[in-house]
Design an enzyme around this catalytic site. Sequence first.
Site, PDB file in Angstrom:
ATOM      1  N   GLY A 185       0.840  -1.195   0.000  1.00  0.00           N
ATOM      2  CA  GLY A 185       0.000   0.000   0.000  1.00  0.00           C
ATOM      3  C   GLY A 185       0.879   1.251   0.000  1.00  0.00           C
ATOM      4  O   GLY A 185       2.066   1.208  -0.343  1.00  0.00           O
ATOM      5  N   VAL A 187       2.000   3.194   2.512  1.00  0.00           N
ATOM      6  CA  VAL A 187       3.103   3.244   3.493  1.00  0.00           C
ATOM      7  C   VAL A 187       4.319   2.509   2.934  1.00  0.00           C
ATOM      8  O   VAL A 187       5.438   3.045   2.901  1.00  0.00           O
ATOM      9  CB  VAL A 187       2.663   2.636   4.849  1.00  0.00           C
ATOM     10  CG1 VAL A 187       3.873   2.342   5.728  1.00  0.00           C
ATOM     11  CG2 VAL A 187       1.703   3.581   5.579  1.00  0.00           C
ATOM     12  N   ALA A 188       4.106   1.278   2.460  1.00  0.00           N
ATOM     13  CA  ALA A 188       5.242   0.483   1.988  1.00  0.00           C
ATOM     14  C   ALA A 188       5.867   1.101   0.737  1.00  0.00           C
ATOM     15  O   ALA A 188       7.096   1.142   0.606  1.00  0.00           O
ATOM     16  CB  ALA A 188       4.785  -0.949   1.703  1.00  0.00           C
ATOM     17  N   THR A 189       5.029   1.620  -0.177  1.00  0.00           N
ATOM     18  CA  THR A 189       5.563   2.179  -1.432  1.00  0.00           C
ATOM     19  C   THR A 189       6.387   3.434  -1.144  1.00  0.00           C
ATOM     20  O   THR A 189       7.369   3.716  -1.826  1.00  0.00           O
ATOM     21  CB  THR A 189       4.395   2.484  -2.397  1.00  0.00           C
ATOM     22  OG1 THR A 189       3.637   1.295  -2.567  1.00  0.00           O
ATOM     23  CG2 THR A 189       4.892   2.961  -3.744  1.00  0.00           C
ATOM     24  N   HIS A 445       6.304  30.943 -16.587  1.00  0.00           N
ATOM     25  CA  HIS A 445       7.096  30.166 -17.549  1.00  0.00           C
ATOM     26  C   HIS A 445       8.581  30.337 -17.250  1.00  0.00           C
ATOM     27  O   HIS A 445       9.015  31.460 -16.999  1.00  0.00           O
ATOM     28  CB  HIS A 445       6.800  30.653 -18.973  1.00  0.00           C
ATOM     29  CG  HIS A 445       7.632  29.952 -20.008  1.00  0.00           C
ATOM     30  ND1 HIS A 445       7.331  28.690 -20.453  1.00  0.00           N
ATOM     31  CD2 HIS A 445       8.762  30.324 -20.650  1.00  0.00           C
ATOM     32  CE1 HIS A 445       8.236  28.325 -21.340  1.00  0.00           C
ATOM     33  NE2 HIS A 445       9.120  29.290 -21.475  1.00  0.00           N
TER      34      HIS A 445
HETATM   35  C1  LIG Z   1       3.355   6.729   7.854  1.00  0.00           C
HETATM   36  C2  LIG Z   1       2.156   7.496   7.386  1.00  0.00           C
HETATM   37  C3  LIG Z   1       2.316   8.509   6.463  1.00  0.00           C
HETATM   38  C4  LIG Z   1       1.203   9.232   6.021  1.00  0.00           C
HETATM   39  N1  LIG Z   1       1.381  10.203   5.083  1.00  0.00           N
HETATM   40  C5  LIG Z   1       0.309  10.874   4.614  1.00  0.00           C
HETATM   41  C6  LIG Z   1       0.471  11.898   3.637  1.00  0.00           C
HETATM   42  O1  LIG Z   1       1.573  12.192   3.188  1.00  0.00           O
HETATM   43  N2  LIG Z   1      -0.631  12.531   3.196  1.00  0.00           N
HETATM   44  C7  LIG Z   1      -1.878  12.221   3.672  1.00  0.00           C
HETATM   45  O2  LIG Z   1      -2.864  12.837   3.221  1.00  0.00           O
HETATM   46  N3  LIG Z   1      -2.053  11.273   4.623  1.00  0.00           N
HETATM   47  C8  LIG Z   1      -0.993  10.595   5.095  1.00  0.00           C
HETATM   48  N4  LIG Z   1      -1.158   9.647   6.054  1.00  0.00           N
HETATM   49  C9  LIG Z   1      -2.499   9.404   6.600  1.00  0.00           C
HETATM   50  C10 LIG Z   1      -2.844  10.456   7.661  1.00  0.00           C
HETATM   51  O3  LIG Z   1      -1.848  10.490   8.658  1.00  0.00           O
HETATM   52  C11 LIG Z   1      -4.198  10.154   8.287  1.00  0.00           C
HETATM   53  O4  LIG Z   1      -5.129   9.945   7.265  1.00  0.00           O
HETATM   54  C12 LIG Z   1      -4.645  11.287   9.166  1.00  0.00           C
HETATM   55  O5  LIG Z   1      -3.768  11.468  10.254  1.00  0.00           O
HETATM   56  C13 LIG Z   1      -6.049  11.035   9.702  1.00  0.00           C
HETATM   57  O6  LIG Z   1      -6.438  12.138  10.440  1.00  0.00           O
HETATM   58  P1  LIG Z   1      -7.575  12.046  11.536  1.00  0.00           P
HETATM   59  O7  LIG Z   1      -7.811  13.448  11.990  1.00  0.00           O
HETATM   60  O8  LIG Z   1      -8.721  11.282  11.028  1.00  0.00           O
HETATM   61  O9  LIG Z   1      -6.975  11.164  12.720  1.00  0.00           O
HETATM   62  P2  LIG Z   1      -5.566  11.079  13.461  1.00  0.00           P
HETATM   63  O10 LIG Z   1      -4.535  11.904  12.830  1.00  0.00           O
HETATM   64  O11 LIG Z   1      -5.292   9.626  13.630  1.00  0.00           O
HETATM   65  O12 LIG Z   1      -5.874  11.724  14.887  1.00  0.00           O
HETATM   66  C14 LIG Z   1      -6.804  11.150  15.758  1.00  0.00           C
HETATM   67  C15 LIG Z   1      -6.510  11.645  17.163  1.00  0.00           C
HETATM   68  O13 LIG Z   1      -7.608  11.274  18.011  1.00  0.00           O
HETATM   69  C16 LIG Z   1      -7.075  10.956  19.295  1.00  0.00           C
HETATM   70  N5  LIG Z   1      -8.071  10.130  19.988  1.00  0.00           N
HETATM   71  C17 LIG Z   1      -8.499   8.892  19.647  1.00  0.00           C
HETATM   72  N6  LIG Z   1      -9.455   8.467  20.514  1.00  0.00           N
HETATM   73  C18 LIG Z   1      -9.630   9.469  21.419  1.00  0.00           C
HETATM   74  C19 LIG Z   1     -10.472   9.630  22.562  1.00  0.00           C
HETATM   75  N7  LIG Z   1     -11.350   8.682  22.920  1.00  0.00           N
HETATM   76  N8  LIG Z   1     -10.370  10.781  23.275  1.00  0.00           N
HETATM   77  C20 LIG Z   1      -9.478  11.750  22.909  1.00  0.00           C
HETATM   78  N9  LIG Z   1      -8.672  11.650  21.834  1.00  0.00           N
HETATM   79  C21 LIG Z   1      -8.748  10.529  21.105  1.00  0.00           C
HETATM   80  C22 LIG Z   1      -5.792  10.209  18.967  1.00  0.00           C
HETATM   81  O14 LIG Z   1      -4.917  10.212  20.073  1.00  0.00           O
HETATM   82  C23 LIG Z   1      -5.259  11.015  17.775  1.00  0.00           C
HETATM   83  O15 LIG Z   1      -4.389  12.025  18.207  1.00  0.00           O
HETATM   84  C24 LIG Z   1      -0.078   8.917   6.535  1.00  0.00           C
HETATM   85  C25 LIG Z   1      -0.238   7.909   7.486  1.00  0.00           C
HETATM   86  C26 LIG Z   1       0.862   7.193   7.903  1.00  0.00           C
HETATM   87  C27 LIG Z   1       0.677   6.110   8.925  1.00  0.00           C
HETATM   88  N1  LIG Z   2       0.479   9.775   1.036  1.00  0.00           N
HETATM   89  C1  LIG Z   2      -0.602   9.385   1.703  1.00  0.00           C
HETATM   90  O1  LIG Z   2      -1.696   9.910   1.547  1.00  0.00           O
HETATM   91  C2  LIG Z   2      -0.479   8.274   2.701  1.00  0.00           C
HETATM   92  C3  LIG Z   2       0.767   7.825   3.110  1.00  0.00           C
HETATM   93  C4  LIG Z   2       0.845   6.769   3.990  1.00  0.00           C
HETATM   94  C5  LIG Z   2      -0.308   6.197   4.483  1.00  0.00           C
HETATM   95  N2  LIG Z   2      -1.517   6.671   4.093  1.00  0.00           N
HETATM   96  C6  LIG Z   2      -2.746   6.030   4.555  1.00  0.00           C
HETATM   97  O2  LIG Z   2      -2.511   5.203   5.658  1.00  0.00           O
HETATM   98  C7  LIG Z   2      -3.280   4.014   5.545  1.00  0.00           C
HETATM   99  C8  LIG Z   2      -2.399   2.854   5.883  1.00  0.00           C
HETATM  100  O3  LIG Z   2      -1.442   2.648   4.827  1.00  0.00           O
HETATM  101  P1  LIG Z   2      -0.946   1.200   4.480  1.00  0.00           P
HETATM  102  O4  LIG Z   2      -0.079   1.270   3.290  1.00  0.00           O
HETATM  103  O5  LIG Z   2      -0.424   0.555   5.721  1.00  0.00           O
HETATM  104  O6  LIG Z   2      -2.309   0.450   4.166  1.00  0.00           O
HETATM  105  P2  LIG Z   2      -2.992  -0.067   2.839  1.00  0.00           P
HETATM  106  O7  LIG Z   2      -4.336  -0.527   3.245  1.00  0.00           O
HETATM  107  O8  LIG Z   2      -2.852   0.880   1.731  1.00  0.00           O
HETATM  108  O9  LIG Z   2      -2.109  -1.345   2.445  1.00  0.00           O
HETATM  109  C9  LIG Z   2      -2.064  -2.431   3.315  1.00  0.00           C
HETATM  110  C10 LIG Z   2      -1.099  -3.475   2.760  1.00  0.00           C
HETATM  111  O10 LIG Z   2      -0.977  -4.491   3.753  1.00  0.00           O
HETATM  112  C11 LIG Z   2      -1.135  -5.749   3.138  1.00  0.00           C
HETATM  113  N3  LIG Z   2      -1.709  -6.682   4.109  1.00  0.00           N
HETATM  114  C12 LIG Z   2      -2.831  -6.509   4.851  1.00  0.00           C
HETATM  115  N4  LIG Z   2      -3.047  -7.592   5.610  1.00  0.00           N
HETATM  116  C13 LIG Z   2      -2.031  -8.468   5.359  1.00  0.00           C
HETATM  117  C14 LIG Z   2      -1.699  -9.755   5.819  1.00  0.00           C
HETATM  118  N5  LIG Z   2      -2.478 -10.398   6.688  1.00  0.00           N
HETATM  119  N6  LIG Z   2      -0.583 -10.337   5.336  1.00  0.00           N
HETATM  120  C15 LIG Z   2       0.184  -9.704   4.420  1.00  0.00           C
HETATM  121  N7  LIG Z   2      -0.081  -8.477   3.950  1.00  0.00           N
HETATM  122  C16 LIG Z   2      -1.170  -7.876   4.409  1.00  0.00           C
HETATM  123  C17 LIG Z   2      -2.051  -5.495   1.957  1.00  0.00           C
HETATM  124  O11 LIG Z   2      -1.921  -6.496   0.990  1.00  0.00           O
HETATM  125  C18 LIG Z   2      -1.549  -4.138   1.490  1.00  0.00           C
HETATM  126  O12 LIG Z   2      -0.458  -4.310   0.651  1.00  0.00           O
HETATM  127  C19 LIG Z   2      -3.792   3.931   4.126  1.00  0.00           C
HETATM  128  O13 LIG Z   2      -5.198   3.937   4.114  1.00  0.00           O
HETATM  129  C20 LIG Z   2      -3.227   5.138   3.436  1.00  0.00           C
HETATM  130  O14 LIG Z   2      -4.177   5.814   2.645  1.00  0.00           O
HETATM  131  C21 LIG Z   2      -1.626   7.691   3.201  1.00  0.00           C
END
Ligand SMILES: Cc1cc2nc3c(=O)[nH]c(=O)nc-3n(C[C@H](O)[C@H](O)[C@H](O)COP(=O)(O)OP(=O)(O)OC[C@H]3O[C@@H](n4cnc5c(N)ncnc54)[C@H](O)[C@@H]3O)c2cc1C
Ligand SMILES: NC(=O)c1ccc[n+]([C@@H]2O[C@H](COP(=O)([O-])OP(=O)(O)OC[C@H]3O[C@@H](n4cnc5c(N)ncnc54)[C@H](O)[C@@H]3O)[C@@H](O)[C@H]2O)c1
Length: 478
Positions: A185, A187-189, A445
Amino acid sequence: MPDKTPKAVDLAVIGSGPGGYRAAVLGALRGLSVVIIEKAEWGGCCLNRGCVPKKAWYHTARLVASQSRFADRGLEGRLSARMDQAWIHQRSVVERIRNSYQDYLHHLKVATLTGHARFQDSHTLVVATQDDEHTVAARHIIIATGAHSHVPAPFKAVPGRVLTSDMLFDAPPPPGDRVAMIGSGVVATEFAFIFSQMGKEVTWLARSAMLRRLNFSRPALSALRDALSARGVTLQSGVTFDSVEVHDDGVTLGLAGDKTVTVDWVCLGTGRIPHTEGLALEAAGVETDEAGFVRRDGHLRTTADTVYAIGDVASHWMTANHALSDATVAIQNILTGNTRQQDAGQVPVVVYSALELARLGLDEDTAEDAGHEPAVGFAAFETSPCALGQDDTAGFVRLIADMDTAALLGGEITGAQAGELIHLLSLAPDRETALAWIARGRFNHPARAEEVLNAVETLAGKWGLRESIFGTGICTRG
Ligand SMILES: Cc1cc2nc3c(=O)[nH]c(=O)nc-3n(C[C@H](O)[C@H](O)[C@H](O)COP(=O)(O)OP(=O)(O)OC[C@H]3O[C@@H](n4cnc5c(N)ncnc54)[C@H](O)[C@@H]3O)c2cc1C
Ligand SMILES: NC(=O)c1ccc[n+]([C@@H]2O[C@H](COP(=O)([O-])OP(=O)(O)OC[C@H]3O[C@@H](n4cnc5c(N)ncnc54)[C@H](O)[C@@H]3O)[C@@H](O)[C@H]2O)c1
């Protein structure tokens, strides 16, 4: 309860990630009294363990990658990145941003409460802080509690050895250069590329094909695969994981067919799960679906009228872009009595890897399924004066338009700065006039953005959409 926290507000927001933070800011800017509740680090996944630190590392990786073109430019020397220092750097970036977020909330007089929120009913939250429990009544409540990493069997998270992406940012990177990246997905890419540029020897293993879920076109995926393989990064898909053995020297993965892979540490990109634990949703009449997402309608309203759900907790897209857009829609609906539908497909999705991929809206197949006759506008960066000057000509712009109406149905941009360029499409006033709006635009440009204009012009020239795009004043020669 801290003195400044009111007992009754117009809006209570649970979670301070991009969704919750943006909802609190917009609510306050538009005159609502707001409290925002956060149980962990302010800023959520995106700021602390997602987009922001990742983007800092991505920039480092791009700098390192750019040296393959140094010699032709007369640049000398070799760049290499140290991941431990890059970790310290991202921390300082994150802390700076976190402070500025908190300052802005205070400036807007948004009340902030650190603690775990749960529902008492659809108007009332109970917040357990470090020392006490507090009750907050609210006319409206937004659930923005995000998601957490999914760790599928046979994996188990082990600090320093088997890391989720959350753990990657919680502690400095483990020693050792042999890294297995699991998943295909986003993250891995992204991290397979980042790690490779930080001097790691990456073994990238997954069950399925790269970015299968995201509707990028074949040419886009193929361009990304080429860019990754030019950096020595190749995905081995179709892999089944039978066992994971953590030992003193590293981790040995047992794969189907009696194969084994031994590395120093493993990073999991195996999906995220909506975070609803401990919220007592049932007390408010808020339902979840079979996958655990909070159920909501097109206005982002949950099964309880006064409660909205935004971001990862309610959307399979799970991007910050969607969380931010949801916040805008939810606040609009709270203030206007549910007048705005969310159109999640029009929110840009961007992947930051060896090549940037960005897209929104429909692709050709989904456009046809929806009853449109799609026309494709295309421009490649290989002839862009800006891209040529940058020695960075990979990628293209592809626009999908409706043959009958010239409405912009969707678009895809691949190559350097695609994540910025996609704004030209997402900011257009509406789908119907987007192409004419771009054609009338004023461009710098030489700039990469000119290729978006060129793609619009191919739609006009090749597909007979001249009049819809340029308006009147077309010279028709008999
Ligand atoms: C490695 C990685 C890279 C990413 N890169 C990108 C990117 O480049 N671009 C992009 O668009 N997206 C990216 N994403 C996805 C993005 O981070 C999430 O989609 C985004 O953070 C979601 O926002 P949110 O507000 O829904 O929740 P979150 O950011 O998860 O925030 C939820 C908050 O709610 C709090 N919370 C939960 N339950 C409670 C409770 N009961 N009481 C009080 N607080 C609580 C948590 O502590 C947390 O701080 C990435 C994700 C990962 C894992
Ligand atoms: N640039 C961005 O917007 C950005 C960057 C990072 C993450 N994110 C978001 O964070 C979320 C999490 O990212 P992600 O890449 O972890 O999730 P993803 O759902 O995109 O990919 C999950 C991967 O895990 C594999 N997988 C799931 N269960 C498995 C199992 N039992 N055994 C082996 N492989 C398994 C799937 O085949 C898939 O390749 C995504 O929804 C993504 O949109 C967004």
